[in-house]
Write a protein that holds these residues in place. Structure first.
Motif, PDB file in Angstrom:
ATOM      1  N   ASP A 243       0.861  -1.191   0.000  1.00  0.00           N
ATOM      2  CA  ASP A 243       0.000   0.000   0.000  1.00  0.00           C
ATOM      3  C   ASP A 243       0.894   1.238   0.000  1.00  0.00           C
ATOM      4  OD1 ASP A 243      -1.866   1.992   0.401  1.00  0.00           O
ATOM      5  OD2 ASP A 243      -2.691   1.147   2.248  1.00  0.00           O
ATOM      6  N   ALA A 244       1.353   1.630  -1.185  1.00  0.00           N
ATOM      7  CA  ALA A 244       2.266   2.767  -1.293  1.00  0.00           C
ATOM      8  C   ALA A 244       1.939   3.610  -2.513  1.00  0.00           C
ATOM      9  CB  ALA A 244       3.707   2.285  -1.377  1.00  0.00           C
ATOM     10  N   LYS A 245       2.067   4.914  -2.335  1.00  0.00           N
ATOM     11  CA  LYS A 245       1.934   5.857  -3.438  1.00  0.00           C
ATOM     12  C   LYS A 245       3.147   6.764  -3.355  1.00  0.00           C
ATOM     13  CE  LYS A 245      -3.029   5.791  -2.837  1.00  0.00           C
ATOM     14  NZ  LYS A 245      -4.110   6.450  -2.158  1.00  0.00           N
ATOM     15  N   ALA A 246       4.026   6.670  -4.333  1.00  0.00           N
ATOM     16  CA  ALA A 246       5.254   7.463  -4.281  1.00  0.00           C
ATOM     17  C   ALA A 246       5.762   7.736  -5.687  1.00  0.00           C
ATOM     18  CB  ALA A 246       6.323   6.744  -3.472  1.00  0.00           C
ATOM     19  N   GLU A 247       6.180   8.947  -5.915  1.00  0.00           N
ATOM     20  CA  GLU A 247       6.850   9.332  -7.149  1.00  0.00           C
ATOM     21  C   GLU A 247       8.311   9.573  -6.787  1.00  0.00           C
ATOM     22  OE1 GLU A 247       5.598   9.493 -10.240  1.00  0.00           O
ATOM     23  OE2 GLU A 247       3.701   8.773  -9.425  1.00  0.00           O
ATOM     24  N   PRO A 248       9.240   9.003  -7.522  1.00  0.00           N
ATOM     25  CA  PRO A 248      10.658   9.185  -7.181  1.00  0.00           C
ATOM     26  C   PRO A 248      11.173  10.555  -7.622  1.00  0.00           C
ATOM     27  CG  PRO A 248      10.443   7.817  -9.124  1.00  0.00           C
ATOM     28  CD  PRO A 248       9.047   8.102  -8.645  1.00  0.00           C
ATOM     29  N   GLN A 249      10.668  11.596  -6.924  1.00  0.00           N
ATOM     30  CA  GLN A 249      11.097  12.938  -7.283  1.00  0.00           C
ATOM     31  C   GLN A 249      11.097  13.837  -6.049  1.00  0.00           C
ATOM     32  OE1 GLN A 249       8.304  14.017 -10.354  1.00  0.00           O
ATOM     33  NE2 GLN A 249       7.957  16.019  -9.529  1.00  0.00           N
ATOM     34  N   VAL A 250      12.171  14.619  -5.931  1.00  0.00           N
ATOM     35  CA  VAL A 250      12.310  15.557  -4.815  1.00  0.00           C
ATOM     36  C   VAL A 250      11.134  16.529  -4.842  1.00  0.00           C
ATOM     37  CG1 VAL A 250      13.728  17.433  -3.885  1.00  0.00           C
ATOM     38  CG2 VAL A 250      14.821  15.354  -4.739  1.00  0.00           C
ATOM     39  N   GLY A 251      10.569  16.780  -3.650  1.00  0.00           N
ATOM     40  CA  GLY A 251       9.442  17.691  -3.510  1.00  0.00           C
ATOM     41  C   GLY A 251       8.099  17.008  -3.474  1.00  0.00           C
ATOM     42  N   SER A 252       8.037  15.740  -3.863  1.00  0.00           N
ATOM     43  CA  SER A 252       6.764  15.024  -3.845  1.00  0.00           C
ATOM     44  C   SER A 252       6.489  14.462  -2.453  1.00  0.00           C
ATOM     45  CB  SER A 252       6.750  13.921  -4.898  1.00  0.00           C
ATOM     46  OG  SER A 252       7.684  12.915  -4.595  1.00  0.00           O
ATOM     47  N   ILE A 253       5.259  14.022  -2.248  1.00  0.00           N
ATOM     48  CA  ILE A 253       4.850  13.401  -0.985  1.00  0.00           C
ATOM     49  C   ILE A 253       4.623  11.917  -1.243  1.00  0.00           C
ATOM     50  CG2 ILE A 253       3.118  13.304   0.859  1.00  0.00           C
ATOM     51  CD1 ILE A 253       4.663  15.928   0.894  1.00  0.00           C
ATOM     52  N   ALA A 254       5.323  11.085  -0.503  1.00  0.00           N
ATOM     53  CA  ALA A 254       5.142   9.633  -0.573  1.00  0.00           C
ATOM     54  C   ALA A 254       4.218   9.220   0.566  1.00  0.00           C
ATOM     55  CB  ALA A 254       6.490   8.927  -0.456  1.00  0.00           C
ATOM     56  N   GLU A 255       3.355   8.264   0.301  1.00  0.00           N
ATOM     57  CA  GLU A 255       2.435   7.776   1.330  1.00  0.00           C
ATOM     58  C   GLU A 255       2.562   6.266   1.429  1.00  0.00           C
ATOM     59  OE1 GLU A 255      -1.659   9.426   1.907  1.00  0.00           O
ATOM     60  OE2 GLU A 255      -2.228   7.387   1.322  1.00  0.00           O
TER      61      GLU A 255
ATOM     62  N   ILE B 119      -0.682   5.189   8.558  1.00  0.00           N
ATOM     63  CA  ILE B 119      -0.372   5.807   7.279  1.00  0.00           C
ATOM     64  C   ILE B 119       0.740   6.819   7.515  1.00  0.00           C
ATOM     65  CG2 ILE B 119      -1.224   7.216   5.367  1.00  0.00           C
ATOM     66  CD1 ILE B 119      -4.031   6.077   6.014  1.00  0.00           C
ATOM     67  N   PHE B 120       1.824   6.661   6.767  1.00  0.00           N
ATOM     68  CA  PHE B 120       2.976   7.544   6.892  1.00  0.00           C
ATOM     69  C   PHE B 120       3.081   8.384   5.625  1.00  0.00           C
ATOM     70  CE2 PHE B 120       3.727   3.836   9.456  1.00  0.00           C
ATOM     71  CZ  PHE B 120       4.212   4.359  10.641  1.00  0.00           C
ATOM     72  N   GLN B 121       3.112   9.704   5.787  1.00  0.00           N
ATOM     73  CA  GLN B 121       3.275  10.615   4.659  1.00  0.00           C
ATOM     74  C   GLN B 121       4.618  11.302   4.808  1.00  0.00           C
ATOM     75  OE1 GLN B 121      -0.250  12.711   5.636  1.00  0.00           O
ATOM     76  NE2 GLN B 121      -1.456  11.685   4.070  1.00  0.00           N
ATOM     77  N   MET B 122       5.422  11.201   3.746  1.00  0.00           N
ATOM     78  CA  MET B 122       6.786  11.722   3.779  1.00  0.00           C
ATOM     79  C   MET B 122       7.044  12.665   2.609  1.00  0.00           C
ATOM     80  SD  MET B 122       8.077  10.151   6.352  1.00  0.00           S
ATOM     81  CE  MET B 122       7.689   8.741   7.359  1.00  0.00           C
ATOM     82  N   HIS B 123       7.543  13.844   2.914  1.00  0.00           N
ATOM     83  CA  HIS B 123       8.010  14.767   1.876  1.00  0.00           C
ATOM     84  C   HIS B 123       9.398  14.301   1.463  1.00  0.00           C
ATOM     85  CE1 HIS B 123      10.043  18.374   0.329  1.00  0.00           C
ATOM     86  NE2 HIS B 123       8.843  18.671  -0.147  1.00  0.00           N
ATOM     87  N   ILE B 124       9.625  14.124   0.166  1.00  0.00           N
ATOM     88  CA  ILE B 124      10.933  13.681  -0.305  1.00  0.00           C
ATOM     89  C   ILE B 124      11.831  14.904  -0.450  1.00  0.00           C
ATOM     90  CG2 ILE B 124      12.200  12.505  -2.138  1.00  0.00           C
ATOM     91  CD1 ILE B 124       9.612  10.890  -2.664  1.00  0.00           C
TER      92      ILE B 124
END
Length: 116
Positions: free
Chosen positions: A7-19, A28-33
């Motif tokens: 269960d992950a939503k992430a774009e491999p790009q600086v500035g995006s939010i991964a969940e 649920i963990f939300q991380m700013h890259i």
């Protein structure tokens, strides 16, 4: 890190939010890259409201040792000094690292994930 949990939503790009969702989205963990160097470095800033986590930094440094194995150095900084939530945070961190270890060893990722 998508294999860390199913269960992950992430774009491999600086500035995006991964969940990342765990245990049927009970966690649920939300991380700013903040930083991303594929195969070398990932730095996140926690965005979710888990006690004591918001604004903390999580860093994964990857290095190849003399035997050719990848060594992951993990650091979670900025945690407030707290009594009660600290044990939960420490336990959660250990559980998440165990799940990541299972994944890199080729085992089914996540314990209690929605896809399990």
């Amino acid at each position: 890190m998508k294999g860390w949990t199913t269960d992950a939503k992430a774009e491999p790009q600086v500035g995006s939010i991964a969940e990342f969702g765990f245990y049927n989205r009970k966690a649920i963990f939300q991380m700013h890259i903040d930083q991303l160097e594929p195969g070398k470095l990932v730095v996140w800033t926690a965005q979710h409201d888990m006690p004591g986590w918001k604004g903390t930094k999580i860093r994964f440094d990857l290095n190849v040792n003399e035997n050719g194995a990848t060594v992951v150095n993990f650091n979670h900084s900025g945690l407030e000094l707290m009594e009660e939530p600290y044990a939960m945070i420490n336990t959660t961190r250990g559980s998440l690292m165990y799940i990541l270890k299972q994944y890199v060893e080729g085992k089914k990722p996540g314990v209690g994930n929605k896809d399990k």
